[in-house]
Design a protein around this motif. Structure first.
Motif, short mmCIF file in Angstrom:
data_model
loop_
_atom_site.label_atom_id
_atom_site.label_comp_id
_atom_site.label_asym_id
_atom_site.label_seq_id
_atom_site.Cartn_x
_atom_site.Cartn_y
_atom_site.Cartn_z
N GLY A 8 51.56 44.44 25.32
CA GLY A 8 52.84 44.60 25.98
C GLY A 8 52.80 44.84 27.46
N ALA A 9 51.61 44.95 28.06
CA ALA A 9 51.51 45.18 29.50
C ALA A 9 51.74 43.88 30.27
CB ALA A 9 50.14 45.74 29.85
N GLN A 10 52.22 44.01 31.50
CA GLN A 10 52.30 42.90 32.42
C GLN A 10 51.03 42.89 33.26
OE1 GLN A 10 54.86 40.59 32.59
NE2 GLN A 10 55.62 41.62 30.74
N ALA A 11 50.33 41.78 33.30
CA ALA A 11 49.09 41.69 34.07
C ALA A 11 49.36 40.99 35.39
CB ALA A 11 48.03 40.94 33.27
N ALA A 12 49.13 41.70 36.48
CA ALA A 12 49.36 41.13 37.81
C ALA A 12 48.14 40.33 38.25
CB ALA A 12 49.64 42.24 38.81
N ASP A 13 48.39 39.33 39.07
CA ASP A 13 47.30 38.50 39.57
C ASP A 13 46.56 39.14 40.73
OD1 ASP A 13 47.79 36.46 37.73
OD2 ASP A 13 49.29 35.51 39.04
N SER A 14 47.19 40.13 41.38
CA SER A 14 46.54 40.80 42.52
C SER A 14 46.98 42.26 42.54
CB SER A 14 46.94 40.13 43.84
OG SER A 14 48.33 40.33 44.09
N ALA A 15 46.20 43.06 43.25
CA ALA A 15 46.57 44.46 43.39
C ALA A 15 47.89 44.59 44.13
CB ALA A 15 45.46 45.21 44.12
N ALA A 16 48.09 43.75 45.14
CA ALA A 16 49.33 43.81 45.92
C ALA A 16 50.54 43.52 45.03
CB ALA A 16 49.26 42.81 47.07
N GLU A 17 50.41 42.55 44.14
CA GLU A 17 51.50 42.22 43.22
C GLU A 17 51.77 43.39 42.27
OE1 GLU A 17 52.16 39.32 39.36
OE2 GLU A 17 50.93 38.57 41.03
N VAL A 48 49.36 54.27 39.83
CA VAL A 48 48.21 55.10 39.45
C VAL A 48 46.94 54.29 39.67
CG1 VAL A 48 47.11 56.39 37.58
CG2 VAL A 48 49.62 56.32 37.74
N VAL A 49 45.98 54.92 40.34
CA VAL A 49 44.72 54.26 40.67
C VAL A 49 43.60 54.96 39.93
CG1 VAL A 49 43.16 53.59 42.53
CG2 VAL A 49 45.63 53.69 42.94
N CYS A 50 42.80 54.20 39.18
CA CYS A 50 41.67 54.77 38.44
C CYS A 50 40.49 53.81 38.60
CB CYS A 50 42.05 54.96 36.97
SG CYS A 50 40.83 55.87 36.00
N LEU A 51 39.80 53.96 39.72
CA LEU A 51 38.74 53.03 40.09
C LEU A 51 37.38 53.72 40.14
CD1 LEU A 51 40.76 51.16 42.86
CD2 LEU A 51 40.14 50.28 40.59
N LEU A 52 36.36 52.99 40.58
CA LEU A 52 34.98 53.51 40.53
C LEU A 52 34.74 54.63 41.52
CD1 LEU A 52 32.05 53.28 39.52
CD2 LEU A 52 31.68 51.55 41.29
N ASP A 53 35.18 54.41 42.78
CA ASP A 53 34.92 55.40 43.82
C ASP A 53 35.91 55.21 44.96
OD1 ASP A 53 34.01 53.09 45.12
OD2 ASP A 53 31.91 53.54 44.74
N TRP A 84 46.36 45.87 36.71
CA TRP A 84 45.51 44.95 37.47
C TRP A 84 44.08 45.45 37.37
CZ3 TRP A 84 42.05 46.01 41.34
CH2 TRP A 84 41.45 44.89 41.96
N ASN A 85 43.16 44.51 37.28
CA ASN A 85 41.75 44.85 37.29
C ASN A 85 40.99 43.75 38.03
OD1 ASN A 85 39.66 46.78 36.08
ND2 ASN A 85 38.80 44.78 35.54
N ARG A 86 39.92 44.15 38.70
CA ARG A 86 39.14 43.17 39.46
C ARG A 86 38.66 42.03 38.55
NH1 ARG A 86 36.79 44.22 44.11
NH2 ARG A 86 36.85 46.47 43.68
N THR A 87 38.27 42.39 37.31
CA THR A 87 37.91 41.39 36.32
C THR A 87 39.12 41.15 35.42
OG1 THR A 87 35.63 42.22 36.31
CG2 THR A 87 36.27 40.78 34.49
N PRO A 88 39.86 40.05 35.60
CA PRO A 88 41.12 39.82 34.89
C PRO A 88 41.00 39.86 33.37
CG PRO A 88 40.89 38.28 36.71
CD PRO A 88 39.56 38.98 36.57
N ALA A 89 39.83 39.50 32.84
CA ALA A 89 39.68 39.44 31.39
C ALA A 89 39.95 40.78 30.73
CB ALA A 89 38.27 38.96 31.04
N GLU A 109 39.15 49.20 49.23
CA GLU A 109 39.08 47.75 49.06
C GLU A 109 40.28 47.23 48.27
OE1 GLU A 109 36.03 44.42 47.11
OE2 GLU A 109 35.36 46.49 47.45
N THR A 110 40.65 47.95 47.22
CA THR A 110 41.72 47.49 46.34
C THR A 110 43.09 47.55 47.02
OG1 THR A 110 40.50 48.13 44.37
CG2 THR A 110 42.90 47.93 44.16
N LEU A 111 43.34 48.62 47.77
CA LEU A 111 44.66 48.81 48.37
C LEU A 111 44.81 48.17 49.75
CD1 LEU A 111 45.44 52.49 47.31
CD2 LEU A 111 46.25 50.36 46.28
N ALA A 112 43.73 47.60 50.26
CA ALA A 112 43.82 46.93 51.55
C ALA A 112 44.83 45.77 51.46
CB ALA A 112 42.45 46.39 51.96
#
Length: 293
Positions: free
Chosen positions: A51-60, A69-74, A37-42, A80-83
């Motif tokens: 071969g990856a599955q792309a989720a529509d939301s972080a919750a999904e 595994v979380v690898c975000l900006l800060d 999952w990424n904030r910018t779906p593109a 914000e992502t895990l809320a």
């Protein structure tokens, strides 16, 4: 269960910046089912094609697998992502750069939400991911049980080094090593500045400088031994008094070359202070005590 060629641990990865994308590709190449999952779906489009599955939301994405595994900006991005996600029973591995205090707080935050937590400090840049001979690795701290269970999976992109159950230790080791790196960069910058106006090719100085830094690097083992024993005079080669006596030469050379001493003066000042307070027969290790408030 032991992982094998048939069954690999599924992974959820949140965050597809340069580092996240590099991690994702190594897991995919190794045959791990991967949900991203990424904030910018593109950014997930290329990985979906691989071969990856792309989720529509972080919750999904979180719901898809136990290992997340979380690898975000800060750290704020993690909040914000895990809320609103359900972390009950999840194994949360946070590779987002943070401070030790943030990592400890995040570990407590995860426990309160029913998750095991492991913090990571990445000692690599994206081109080193998936390239064992590049020498990169990740510091991990927090749940030892989580680390042991998933070590094989976590080691697929890059090596692993577990540094303790205190969740803040990975971030602390990360910043400690990077701080030393920037100190080296500062010294190298001053060295190049000294020759900048002279008829000296910087590419001729570079190998000499690199070899000298490599030759001096093992001194950190002596410093560590002196700190542990408390004897700063142990096995001293060039004592503090002698080194302080040489400081005027370095400062005068900088002045004569028209170079600001701002990168080296603070360290020299600490050396002088330590000499005034301690023994001239010591090594430079006592400077460390002046830094600890």
């Amino acid at each position: 269960m032991t992982q094998n060629a048939v069954e690999k641990t599924p992974v959820t990865l949140l965050g597809l910046g340069a580092m996240g994308t590099a991690l994702a590709r190594t897991w995919l190449r190794a045959g791990h089912p991967l949900t991203v999952w990424n904030r910018t779906p593109a950014r997930a489009a290329a990985l979906r094609a691989e071969g990856a599955q792309a989720a529509d939301s972080a919750a999904e994405a979180v719901a898809a697998n136990t290992l997340v595994v979380v690898c975000l900006l800060d750290d704020a991005s993690v909040d914000e992502t895990l809320a609103g996600t359900d972390l009950t029973g999840k194994d949360l591995v946070n590779l987002t750069t943070s401070t030790p205090a943030q990592a400890r707080a995040r570990a407590q935050w995860a426990r309160e939400r029913g998750a095991r937590y492991l913090d990571g400090g990445i000692m690599a840049v994206p081109p080193m991911i998936g390239v064992p001979q590049a020498g990169g690795y990740v510091f991990y701290s927090g749940s030892q049980e989580l680390f042991r269970q998933h070590q094989e999976t976590l080691a697929v992109p890059v090596g692993t080094t577990y540094v303790g159950q205190d969740a803040g230790f990975a971030a602390l080791h990360d910043v400690a090593l990077l701080s030393a790196m920037y100190g080296m960069f500062a010294g190298a910058a001053h060295a190049f500045a000294l020759i900048r106006k002279e008829n000296i090719d910087p590419t001729s100085l570079a190998p000499l400088l690199a070899d000298w830094l490599i030759a001096m690097a093992p001194s950190v083992h002596l410093t560590a031994d002196q700190l542990r024993s408390g004897d700063y005079t142990k096995d001293v080669v060039s004592n503090l008094a002698m080194q302080v006596a040489g400081v005027p030469t370095f400062l005068s050379t900088a002045e004569q070359q028209g170079v600001s001493p701002q990168l080296i003066s603070p360290y020299f000042e600490l050396m002088r202070r330590r000499l005034a307070e301690g023994s001239g027969e010591e090594d430079l290790t006592g400077v460390i005590d002046l830094l600890v408030r």
